[in-house]
Design a protein around this motif. Structure first.
Motif, PDB file in Angstrom:
ATOM      1  N   UNK A  53     -11.547  22.615  28.445  1.00  0.00           N
ATOM      2  CA  UNK A  53     -11.722  22.482  27.002  1.00  0.00           C
ATOM      3  C   UNK A  53     -11.079  21.164  26.579  1.00  0.00           C
ATOM      4  N   UNK A  54     -11.878  20.256  26.075  1.00  0.00           N
ATOM      5  CA  UNK A  54     -11.355  18.923  25.732  1.00  0.00           C
ATOM      6  C   UNK A  54     -12.288  18.255  24.741  1.00  0.00           C
ATOM      7  N   UNK A  55     -11.811  17.160  24.198  1.00  0.00           N
ATOM      8  CA  UNK A  55     -12.594  16.363  23.252  1.00  0.00           C
ATOM      9  C   UNK A  55     -13.113  15.097  23.896  1.00  0.00           C
ATOM     10  N   UNK A  56     -14.327  14.755  23.523  1.00  0.00           N
ATOM     11  CA  UNK A  56     -14.844  13.423  23.787  1.00  0.00           C
ATOM     12  C   UNK A  56     -14.823  12.720  22.436  1.00  0.00           C
ATOM     13  N   UNK A  57     -14.203  11.553  22.403  1.00  0.00           N
ATOM     14  CA  UNK A  57     -13.962  10.848  21.144  1.00  0.00           C
ATOM     15  C   UNK A  57     -14.553   9.451  21.225  1.00  0.00           C
ATOM     16  N   UNK A  58     -15.522   9.183  20.369  1.00  0.00           N
ATOM     17  CA  UNK A  58     -16.205   7.888  20.410  1.00  0.00           C
ATOM     18  C   UNK A  58     -15.504   6.865  19.524  1.00  0.00           C
ATOM     19  N   UNK A  59     -15.466   5.646  19.998  1.00  0.00           N
ATOM     20  CA  UNK A  59     -14.910   4.527  19.221  1.00  0.00           C
ATOM     21  C   UNK A  59     -15.720   4.332  17.935  1.00  0.00           C
ATOM     22  N   UNK A  60     -16.957   4.853  17.920  1.00  0.00           N
ATOM     23  CA  UNK A  60     -17.816   4.702  16.745  1.00  0.00           C
ATOM     24  C   UNK A  60     -17.497   5.721  15.647  1.00  0.00           C
ATOM     25  N   UNK A  61     -16.433   6.558  15.851  1.00  0.00           N
ATOM     26  CA  UNK A  61     -15.934   7.346  14.731  1.00  0.00           C
ATOM     27  C   UNK A  61     -16.286   8.821  14.708  1.00  0.00           C
ATOM     28  N   UNK A  62     -16.501   9.423  15.862  1.00  0.00           N
ATOM     29  CA  UNK A  62     -16.704  10.871  15.899  1.00  0.00           C
ATOM     30  C   UNK A  62     -16.061  11.440  17.157  1.00  0.00           C
ATOM     31  N   UNK A  63     -15.844  12.755  17.129  1.00  0.00           N
ATOM     32  CA  UNK A  63     -15.153  13.420  18.232  1.00  0.00           C
ATOM     33  C   UNK A  63     -15.673  14.844  18.332  1.00  0.00           C
ATOM     34  N   UNK A  64     -15.960  15.298  19.557  1.00  0.00           N
ATOM     35  CA  UNK A  64     -16.491  16.652  19.733  1.00  0.00           C
ATOM     36  C   UNK A  64     -15.660  17.412  20.766  1.00  0.00           C
ATOM     37  N   UNK A  65     -15.321  18.669  20.427  1.00  0.00           N
ATOM     38  CA  UNK A  65     -14.600  19.522  21.381  1.00  0.00           C
ATOM     39  C   UNK A  65     -15.585  20.493  22.002  1.00  0.00           C
ATOM     40  N   UNK A  66     -15.473  20.669  23.318  1.00  0.00           N
ATOM     41  CA  UNK A  66     -16.386  21.585  24.009  1.00  0.00           C
ATOM     42  C   UNK A  66     -15.724  22.109  25.275  1.00  0.00           C
ATOM     43  N   UNK A  67     -16.323  23.160  25.826  1.00  0.00           N
ATOM     44  CA  UNK A  67     -15.937  23.683  27.138  1.00  0.00           C
ATOM     45  C   UNK A  67     -16.831  23.025  28.174  1.00  0.00           C
TER      46      UNK A  67
END
Ligand SMILES: Nc1nc2c(c(=O)[nH]1)N[C@H]1C(S)=C(S)[C@@H](COP(=O)(O)O)O[C@H]1N2
Ligand SMILES: [Mo]
Length: 196
Positions: A53-67
């Motif tokens: 379970x972790x986040x992918x965070x884009x330099x373009x200004x969004x972040x998503x948490x997923x399994x």
């Protein structure tokens, strides 16, 4: 359908979706210019499987948490075997049209995952299926989709976005991000986003 698609997570595909054959899909592993191994996707599916379970965070200004489901970097390294010396790991898509370079000191063997599914659902092609990296401690451009090559290198080679003005190490910087999961704009402190 994965949560990524459900949430209409942005889809990034610089140079388009590369060509690959699902039935013969494999990852080539290099040490500098020497081909060490070719690992078929079918073998990757037989390695120890983990859900992260972790986040992918884009330099373009969004972040998503997923399994994220797949093989942790430490287990991938066990399958690859000893590689020494190296200072950088370079990930490439199946056509070599997208590359990204990671510094050895930024590798997190317990939190990097070679990912084939999300929440038990196979990754859609647009989200990097059948195989991508998830590198939660660095900006999203380090999380290479349609993974085709892993290269352990002594010399640095800046990748696609790194040669187009984004930072070479890709460390997540302090600022704000839109949480794709809730739609909220949140402050981030810098480094892996773990606060939400
Ligand atoms: N092959 C490839 N991998 C890539 C990209 C790309 O354009 N091509 N974009 C990167 C960027 S900038 C981000 S933020 C994430 C986005 O992943 P997503 O498209 O699955 O949301 O993928 C990364 N991996
Ligand atoms: Mo990104």
């Amino acid at each position: 359908m994965t949560i990524l698609k459900d949430l209409t997570t942005p889809i990034f595909k610089a140079e388009g979706i590369p060509k690959f054959d699902r039935f013969s899909y494999h990852v080539e592993v290099f040490h500098d210019n020497k081909l060490l191994k070719i690992i078929p996707l079918t073998d990757i599916m037989k390695l120890p499987q983990t859900t992260l379970n972790a986040r992918m965070t884009s330099v373009s200004g969004w972040s998503v948490r997923a399994d994220w489901n797949g093989v942790l970097w430490k287990d991938m390294m066990t399958a690859i075997g000893a590689v020494d010396p190296f200072e950088f790991v370079i990930f490439e898509n199946t056509e070599g049209t997208y590359t990204t370079n990671c510094y050895k000191e930024d590798i997190l063997p317990e939190r990097w995952i070679v990912c084939h599914s999300v929440g038990g659902e196979p990754l859609e092609v647009e989200y990097g299926g059948p195989l991508r990296m998830i590198v939660p401690n660095l900006w999203g451009y380090k999380s290479c989709k349609w993974l085709g090559k892993i290269r352990f290198c002594s010399k640095n080679e800046s990748g696609y976005w790194e040669t187009r003005g984004y930072t070479d190490r890709g460390q997540i910087e302090e600022g704000t991000t839109k949480d794709v999961n809730t739609g909220e704009i949140r402050d981030i402190a810098g480094g892996e986003v773990t606060a939400f």
